[in-house]
Scaffold this motif. Structure first.
Motif, PDB file in Angstrom:
ATOM      1  N   GLN A  26       0.787  -1.150   0.050  1.00 16.09           N
ATOM      2  CA  GLN A  26       0.027  -0.031  -0.017  1.00 16.09           C
ATOM      3  C   GLN A  26       0.847   1.220   0.067  1.00 16.09           C
ATOM      4  O   GLN A  26       0.338   2.301  -0.311  1.00 16.09           O
ATOM      5  CB  GLN A  26      -0.974   0.050   1.187  1.00 16.09           C
ATOM      6  CG  GLN A  26      -2.007  -1.342   1.281  1.00 16.09           C
ATOM      7  CD  GLN A  26      -2.937  -1.269   2.138  1.00 16.09           C
ATOM      8  OE1 GLN A  26      -2.822  -1.695   3.214  1.00 16.09           O
ATOM      9  NE2 GLN A  26      -4.085  -0.360   2.150  1.00 16.09           N
ATOM     10  N   HIS A 127       1.060  -9.247   4.584  1.00  9.30           N
ATOM     11  CA  HIS A 127      -0.316  -8.094   4.464  1.00  9.30           C
ATOM     12  C   HIS A 127      -0.607  -8.372   2.993  1.00  9.30           C
ATOM     13  O   HIS A 127      -0.445  -7.339   2.285  1.00  9.30           O
ATOM     14  CB  HIS A 127       0.190  -7.176   4.788  1.00  9.30           C
ATOM     15  CG  HIS A 127      -1.118  -6.116   5.229  1.00  9.30           C
ATOM     16  ND1 HIS A 127      -1.314  -5.400   6.494  1.00  9.30           N
ATOM     17  CD2 HIS A 127      -2.215  -5.808   4.506  1.00  9.30           C
ATOM     18  CE1 HIS A 127      -2.392  -4.690   6.534  1.00  9.30           C
ATOM     19  NE2 HIS A 127      -2.796  -4.878   5.380  1.00  9.30           N
ATOM     20  N   HIS A 321     -18.853  -4.854   1.090  1.00 13.56           N
ATOM     21  CA  HIS A 321     -17.832  -5.490   0.100  1.00 13.56           C
ATOM     22  C   HIS A 321     -18.120  -5.291  -1.294  1.00 13.56           C
ATOM     23  O   HIS A 321     -19.306  -5.444  -1.910  1.00 13.56           O
ATOM     24  CB  HIS A 321     -17.733  -7.346   0.184  1.00 13.56           C
ATOM     25  CG  HIS A 321     -17.410  -7.304   1.545  1.00 13.56           C
ATOM     26  ND1 HIS A 321     -16.643  -6.987   2.626  1.00 13.56           N
ATOM     27  CD2 HIS A 321     -18.140  -8.520   2.428  1.00 13.56           C
ATOM     28  CE1 HIS A 321     -16.687  -7.436   3.699  1.00 13.56           C
ATOM     29  NE2 HIS A 321     -17.541  -8.400   3.545  1.00 13.56           N
ATOM     30  N   GLU A 376      -5.477  -2.149  14.019  1.00 16.32           N
ATOM     31  CA  GLU A 376      -5.931  -1.222  13.007  1.00 16.32           C
ATOM     32  C   GLU A 376      -7.160  -0.475  13.449  1.00 16.32           C
ATOM     33  O   GLU A 376      -7.824  -1.354  14.143  1.00 16.32           O
ATOM     34  CB  GLU A 376      -6.115  -1.779  11.564  1.00 16.32           C
ATOM     35  CG  GLU A 376      -4.852  -1.947  10.701  1.00 16.32           C
ATOM     36  CD  GLU A 376      -5.274  -2.628   9.386  1.00 16.32           C
ATOM     37  OE1 GLU A 376      -6.381  -2.410   8.896  1.00 16.32           O
ATOM     38  OE2 GLU A 376      -4.441  -3.487   8.867  1.00 16.32           O
ATOM     39  N   GLU A 434      -5.556   1.831  -1.418  1.00 20.80           N
ATOM     40  CA  GLU A 434      -6.712   1.189  -0.664  1.00 20.80           C
ATOM     41  C   GLU A 434      -7.200  -0.206  -1.572  1.00 20.80           C
ATOM     42  O   GLU A 434      -8.436   0.031  -1.913  1.00 20.80           O
ATOM     43  CB  GLU A 434      -7.698   2.220  -0.319  1.00 20.80           C
ATOM     44  CG  GLU A 434      -8.926   1.718   0.572  1.00 20.80           C
ATOM     45  CD  GLU A 434      -8.607   0.676   1.641  1.00 20.80           C
ATOM     46  OE1 GLU A 434      -7.666   0.772   2.323  1.00 20.80           O
ATOM     47  OE2 GLU A 434      -9.420  -0.550   2.047  1.00 20.80           O
TER      48      GLU A 434
HETATM   49  C1  PNW Z   1      -7.989  -3.613   6.365  1.00 23.99           C
HETATM   50  N1  PNW Z   1     -13.532  -5.580   4.234  1.00 23.99           N
HETATM   51  O1  PNW Z   1      -8.769  -3.791   4.950  1.00 23.99           O
HETATM   52  C2  PNW Z   1      -6.654  -3.821   5.943  1.00 23.99           C
HETATM   53  O2  PNW Z   1      -5.777  -4.409   6.750  1.00 23.99           O
HETATM   54  C3  PNW Z   1      -6.011  -2.621   5.447  1.00 23.99           C
HETATM   55  O3  PNW Z   1      -4.826  -3.056   4.738  1.00 23.99           O
HETATM   56  C4  PNW Z   1      -6.819  -1.594   4.724  1.00 23.99           C
HETATM   57  O4  PNW Z   1      -6.362  -0.604   4.215  1.00 23.99           O
HETATM   58  C5  PNW Z   1      -7.855  -1.277   5.882  1.00 23.99           C
HETATM   59  O5  PNW Z   1      -8.361  -2.480   6.673  1.00 23.99           O
HETATM   60  C6  PNW Z   1      -8.951  -0.429   5.336  1.00 23.99           C
HETATM   61  O6  PNW Z   1      -9.737  -1.025   4.319  1.00 23.99           O
HETATM   62  C7  PNW Z   1      -9.673  -4.392   4.835  1.00 23.99           C
HETATM   63  O7  PNW Z   1     -13.834  -5.545   3.020  1.00 23.99           O
HETATM   64  C8  PNW Z   1     -10.374  -4.436   3.672  1.00 23.99           C
HETATM   65  O8  PNW Z   1     -14.346  -6.103   5.072  1.00 23.99           O
HETATM   66  C9  PNW Z   1     -11.685  -4.997   3.325  1.00 23.99           C
HETATM   67  C10 PNW Z   1     -12.394  -5.196   4.547  1.00 23.99           C
HETATM   68  C11 PNW Z   1     -11.817  -5.153   5.891  1.00 23.99           C
HETATM   69  C12 PNW Z   1     -10.500  -5.011   5.963  1.00 23.99           C
END
Ligand code: PNW
Length: 475
Positions: A26, A127, A321, A376, A434
């Protein structure tokens, strides 16, 4: 009623570790430099139609070249810890074989740079940037990937082992498995429920094998951990409890069970019989997965509300999603994800700090001796740059400050209720790539100008600096 979570003046203890988090793909860029091999995210982001606007991580925040200035900025903000991830294809360009010296050297510079500045390194080994060569052999659907991961962990552990405070094996295996192999929203973009569940198991196995390998080679007494995005599930109506059990099984217990209790939950295996026979679980696997760990990382953003679909009315699917045509919920296509009450962030995710308090308390009750860390939490907003009083650019991101204030308050309330919470890593230090949303969503407390790559701390960064300095939630 429920608290509004805006309390100020709440105090955090002297050992509580305040920091921020990022991930290699990222922020780093330099995608072909110093021998880095391609990862599944290079392939996916370069495939038309997969990522918003055709964005890729080729350059990202160019952190690979700007890491030193980035660490200096962390010092300026008083950050005490930094959660970063190591790109497997920098260490092993094809996912196997000897270590690429230039790749190890980059992370050694980074870690030594952190330590020299008094910032504690929290390293994540995975990651989501799987070497493409391993995906070509089935990726996480292939059991061999778990063994390859342990070999990779050993290489990194041998080199950096004495300098890392917290070793995290995997970040959010839920996303790797279900979004990568089930819904298709993440790399490698497959849409196959059986493959998603095989990936769940091989990720769990990879974690266990890696912890065992790290314990062999890492000196001293670092903490070993895994970071999960556990789902906080609110049931709706008569069928809500059945729906919540199903989603809790697929999202939470399928990881917590083998990791912490040494077995897969029987109801999850039953619920998914039509999808897979679970023959990928071999005798002894759950013992391998169930390695003692020292800390559980918790990523928290939002909640979901569920009930069973009645089969007649159009099925609601507001699970947040990206819809690529597959499913993130194998065997649970009869569960409805209802629209959540607002307010929402720019991701469309509802804001509910009580979910963080509930989650931390529930984990502490289930696993009283397992320390926790928020690895996070943060929010995307459509930031605007304006001219400050002195003529310089500013980002007055009051919405993000409010989001963080409420979630830090929720964490504080959990601590007051007895939770052993060791720290909090805000997502994210910098605006970054992202995933499927490319550069359209900004999570940073530091803005990145994608034309000049200049960094600009937002008001939220100043707010956080005050919190860390005073160890109190600012008024
Ligand atoms: C997390 N969902 O990602 C990750 O650990 C990060 O890399 C990311 O940038 C951050 O949250 C914000 O999105 C996710 O669809 C991505 O449920 C998608 C989902 C959850 C967490």
């Amino acid at each position: 009623g429920s608290p509004d979570y805006r309390d100020s003046g709440l105090e955090f203890g002297p050992d509580f570790l305040f920091g921020t988090a990022t991930a290699s793909y990222q922020i780093e860029g330099a995608a072909t430099e110093d021998g880095r091999g391609p990862s599944i995210w290079d392939t996916f982001s370069h495939t038309p139609g997969k990522v918003w606007n055709g964005d890729t991580g080729d350059v990202a925040d160019d952190h690979y070249h700007r890491w030193e200035a980035d660490l200096d900025l962390m010092v300026e903000l008083g950050l005490e810890a930094y959660r970063f991830s190591i790109a497997w294809p920098r260490i092993q360009p094809t996912g196997r074989g000897p270590a690429n010296e230039a790749g190890l050297a980059f992370y050694e510079r980074l870690v030594d740079g952190l330590i020299a500045r008094g910032i504690r390194p929290i390293a994540t080994l995975y990651h989501w940037d799987l070497p493409q060569a391993l995906e070509d052999e089935g990726g996480w659907t292939n059991r061999e990937t778990a063994y390859a991961f342990a070999d990779y962990a050993r290489l990194v552990g041998e080199r950096l082992g004495d300098r890392i405070d917290v070793w995290t094996t995997l970040n959010e295996p839920w996303c790797s498995a279900y979004l990568g192999y089930g819904s298709g929203a993440h790399a490698p973009g497959l849409m196959d429920g059986a493959k998603a569940l095989a990936a769940v198991h091989h990720l769990n196995l990879a974690h266990g094998l890696a912890v065992a390998a790290l314990r062999e080679v890492v000196p001293g007494d670092p903490k070993f951990s895994i970071t999960l995005n556990l789902h906080v599930i609110r049931p709706s109506g008569d069928t809500g409890h059945e729906a919540a059990r199903r989603i809790d099984g697929l999202a939470n217990r399928v990881f917590l069970g083998p990791l912490l209790d040494g077995e897969y939950p029987a109801d999850v295996i039953d619920d998914t019989r039509a999808v897979t026979d679970w023959s990928f679980v071999k005798p002894g696997d759950t013992e391998l997965i169930n390695q003692p760990i020292d800390l559980l990382g918790v990523n928290y953003y939002s909640t979901v509300t569920v009930r069973m679909w009645d089969g007649a009315t159009p099925r609601v699917n507001a699970d947040g999603h990206k819809d690529m045509g597959g499913t993130a919920w194998p065997g649970a296509d009869d569960v409805e994800f209802l629209e959540q009450p607002g307010p929402y962030t720019a991701m469309g995710w509802n804001i509910d700090p009580s979910g963080l308090e509930d989650l931390l308390v529930a984990l502490h009750e289930a696993y009283p001796n397992l320390p926790l860390m928020v690895t996070e939490n943060g929010a995307a907003y459509d930031d605007v740059v304006t001219e400050g009083p002195d003529g310089r650019p500013v980002v007055q991101d009051d919405d993000r400050v409010d989001y963080l204030r409420r979630h830090f308050t929720a964490a504080h309330r959990a601590i007051a209720r007895g939770v052993d919470l060791r720290g909090y890593q805000v997502w994210s230090f910098l605006d970054n790539f992202e995933w499927g949303y490319g550069y359209s969503k900004r999570f940073g407390i530091v803005r990145v100008d994608y034309d000049t790559l200049e960094r600009l701390p937002k008001a939220s960064a100043r707010w956080y600096a005050d919190l860390i300095r005073d160890r109190r939630i600012p008024a």
